[in-house]
Design a protein around this motif. Structure first.
Motif, PDB file in Angstrom:
ATOM      1  N   VAL A 116      28.068 -37.903-100.082  1.00 50.18           N
ATOM      2  CA  VAL A 116      28.089 -36.467-100.380  1.00 50.18           C
ATOM      3  C   VAL A 116      28.620 -36.245-101.792  1.00 50.18           C
ATOM      4  CG1 VAL A 116      29.044 -34.227 -99.707  1.00 50.18           C
ATOM      5  CG2 VAL A 116      28.346 -35.869 -97.944  1.00 50.18           C
ATOM      6  N   ALA A 117      29.676 -36.970-102.156  1.00 51.66           N
ATOM      7  CA  ALA A 117      30.254 -36.831-103.496  1.00 51.66           C
ATOM      8  C   ALA A 117      29.237 -37.200-104.570  1.00 51.66           C
ATOM      9  CB  ALA A 117      31.501 -37.708-103.622  1.00 51.66           C
ATOM     10  N   ARG A 118      28.449 -38.242-104.332  1.00 53.64           N
ATOM     11  CA  ARG A 118      27.428 -38.640-105.307  1.00 53.64           C
ATOM     12  C   ARG A 118      26.367 -37.547-105.461  1.00 53.64           C
ATOM     13  NH1 ARG A 118      28.152 -43.755-102.887  1.00 53.64           N
ATOM     14  NH2 ARG A 118      26.421 -43.377-101.445  1.00 53.64           N
ATOM     15  N   ALA A 119      25.964 -36.963-104.334  1.00 52.30           N
ATOM     16  CA  ALA A 119      24.951 -35.912-104.372  1.00 52.30           C
ATOM     17  C   ALA A 119      25.461 -34.696-105.143  1.00 52.30           C
ATOM     18  CB  ALA A 119      24.553 -35.516-102.949  1.00 52.30           C
ATOM     19  N   VAL A 120      26.719 -34.317-104.916  1.00 47.05           N
ATOM     20  CA  VAL A 120      27.318 -33.195-105.641  1.00 47.05           C
ATOM     21  C   VAL A 120      27.334 -33.481-107.139  1.00 47.05           C
ATOM     22  CG1 VAL A 120      29.477 -31.936-106.031  1.00 47.05           C
ATOM     23  CG2 VAL A 120      28.708 -32.376-103.694  1.00 47.05           C
ATOM     24  N   SER A 121      27.746 -34.691-107.491  1.00 47.91           N
ATOM     25  CA  SER A 121      27.819 -35.073-108.903  1.00 47.91           C
ATOM     26  C   SER A 121      26.446 -35.037-109.565  1.00 47.91           C
ATOM     27  CB  SER A 121      28.423 -36.475-109.022  1.00 47.91           C
ATOM     28  OG  SER A 121      28.443 -36.900-110.369  1.00 47.91           O
ATOM     29  N   GLU A 122      25.436 -35.580-108.902  1.00 50.06           N
ATOM     30  CA  GLU A 122      24.089 -35.606-109.469  1.00 50.06           C
ATOM     31  C   GLU A 122      23.534 -34.194-109.648  1.00 50.06           C
ATOM     32  OE1 GLU A 122      21.676 -38.153-107.067  1.00 50.06           O
ATOM     33  OE2 GLU A 122      22.997 -39.888-107.358  1.00 50.06           O
TER      34      GLU A 122
END
Length: 370
Positions: free
Chosen positions: A31-37
């Motif tokens: 989820v954190a990666r998706a938010v960052s992207e």
């Protein structure tokens, strides 16, 4: 050390639950990666909201969905939607609709404070909250007699904050809404079943994205297609002040997609808390047990009953000392006035049960000299 340390903030151990005051959830790395992207790119927001609605519909069994900044915003936007629909002139008049049905009927036992007042969220959406019945006793007649030509919707609050006995069921309220031809809105902010309330016939259901879903600060409304279209339309009105960003939407959808593969069941929570209670065996004045969530959710917590005469302090004193340390340990304290503290396993990070047990043992061993 964590990311908040650079701002002079001490570390927090959250044994309280998915609480807004503590940042709700620690998200999964995916989820954190998706938010960052998402935060590092661009998208047409109107198209993103429609696409998100399709994904929310798939996950909930609803006809459509609308992302929000949280369940509280969901209540305000859902209220605005049943009052103003997609009529732009009405949308722009809110929260003072004037001349159209604007009463939102709810049971007095559901007029809760969750960190703010649910009736204030109704008012933000242009609604006039009408509380019926008594705090611990509402009859069906209280609701049917309150519905008139000024009624825009019924609102049902599914929450541990609400009175759990002596109130009318969701099914009863759906019968009334159907008979009167008005929508039924359900606030299911922290609920874990994303399909239940749509299946029971609710017209709009508001969820938090940062609680059971373990997503970023976000939320969504799901329900009837025409009403969800009206929910999205509120972003040209009161919704503008609570608009959800691209990273929040993508994080929400990623958490929603992961939710079916949830890693821990109620049974596993019980086993985990039983192991935690073993760490506290022999601590004077602390009696442990396992307790299910008071609203019937499949959530199990450790229940600590504090005997002041033996522990050398009461529950509130123990809570204060847990919170004053570094890291600060926050427990679930709704029943601290009767000497009970709960430990919620869901937000705990690895090995934090041991840290909590060690801190409790240390505090009580030092007693009132601390």
């Amino acid at each position: 050390m964590n990311v908040f340390s650079k701002f002079g903030l001490k570390q927090v151990v959250n044994a309280s639950g998915k609480m807004t005051a503590l940042g709700a959830s620690a998200v999964h790395p995916e989820v954190a990666r998706a938010v960052s992207e998402a935060a590092q790119d661009y998208v047409e927001i109107d198209e993103l909201l429609v696409a998100a609605g399709r994904e929310i519909a798939k996950a909930t069994g609803a006809e459509d969905g609308c992302p929000t900044t949280g369940a509280a915003a969901g209540i305000a936007i859902a209220t605005a939607a049943v009052i103003a629909g997609t009529n732009l002139s009405l949308i722009e008049r809110l929260p003072r609709p004037a001349g159209v049905p604007d009463e939102i009927v709810l049971q007095k036992g559901h007029s809760v404070h969750f960190g703010a007042s649910v009736t204030q969220m109704i008012a933000l959406g242009g609604g006039n909250p009408v509380e019926v019945g008594h705090a611990n006793h509402t009859e069906k007649a209280h609701l049917t007699e309150a519905v008139n030509d000024r009624t825009a919707a019924l609102l049902f609050i599914q929450s541990h904050h609400a009175v759990q006995k002596g109130v009318q069921s969701l099914e009863a309220m759906k019968e009334i809404a159907a008979a009167k031809g008005i929508p039924l809105i359900v606030d299911a902010a922290a609920e874990e079943d994303m399909r239940k309330y749509i299946a029971l016939g609710a017209d709009l259901v508001c969820y938090s994205g940062g609680k059971a879903l373990e997503g970023p600060t976000s939320g969504f409304i799901c329900g009837r297609k025409d009403l969800i279209e009206a929910c999205r339309a509120q972003y040209k009105g009161i919704g503008r002040a609570m608009k959800v960003g691209k990273e929040g939407v993508v994080g929400l959808l990623t958490a929603l997609a992961r939710y079916g593969a949830k890693e821990e069941t109620g049974g596993e929570q019980k086993a985990r808390m039983e192991r935690f209670l073993q760490l506290l065996e022999g601590v004077p004045g602390v009696k442990g047990g396992i307790s299910q969530d008071e609203s019937g959710r499949d959530i199990y917590r450790a229940k600590l009953e504090i005997d002041p005469a033996t522990a050398g302090m009461d529950a509130k004193q123990l809570i204060k000392r847990l919170q004053s340390g570094d890291p600060a340990i926050y427990t679930r304290n709704h029943y601290s006035n009767v000497g009970i503290i709960f430990i919620d396993p869901r937000p705990l990070l690895p090995n934090q049960e041991q840290l909590i047990a060690d801190r409790i043992r240390d505090i009580i061993s030092k007693g009132s000299s601390i």
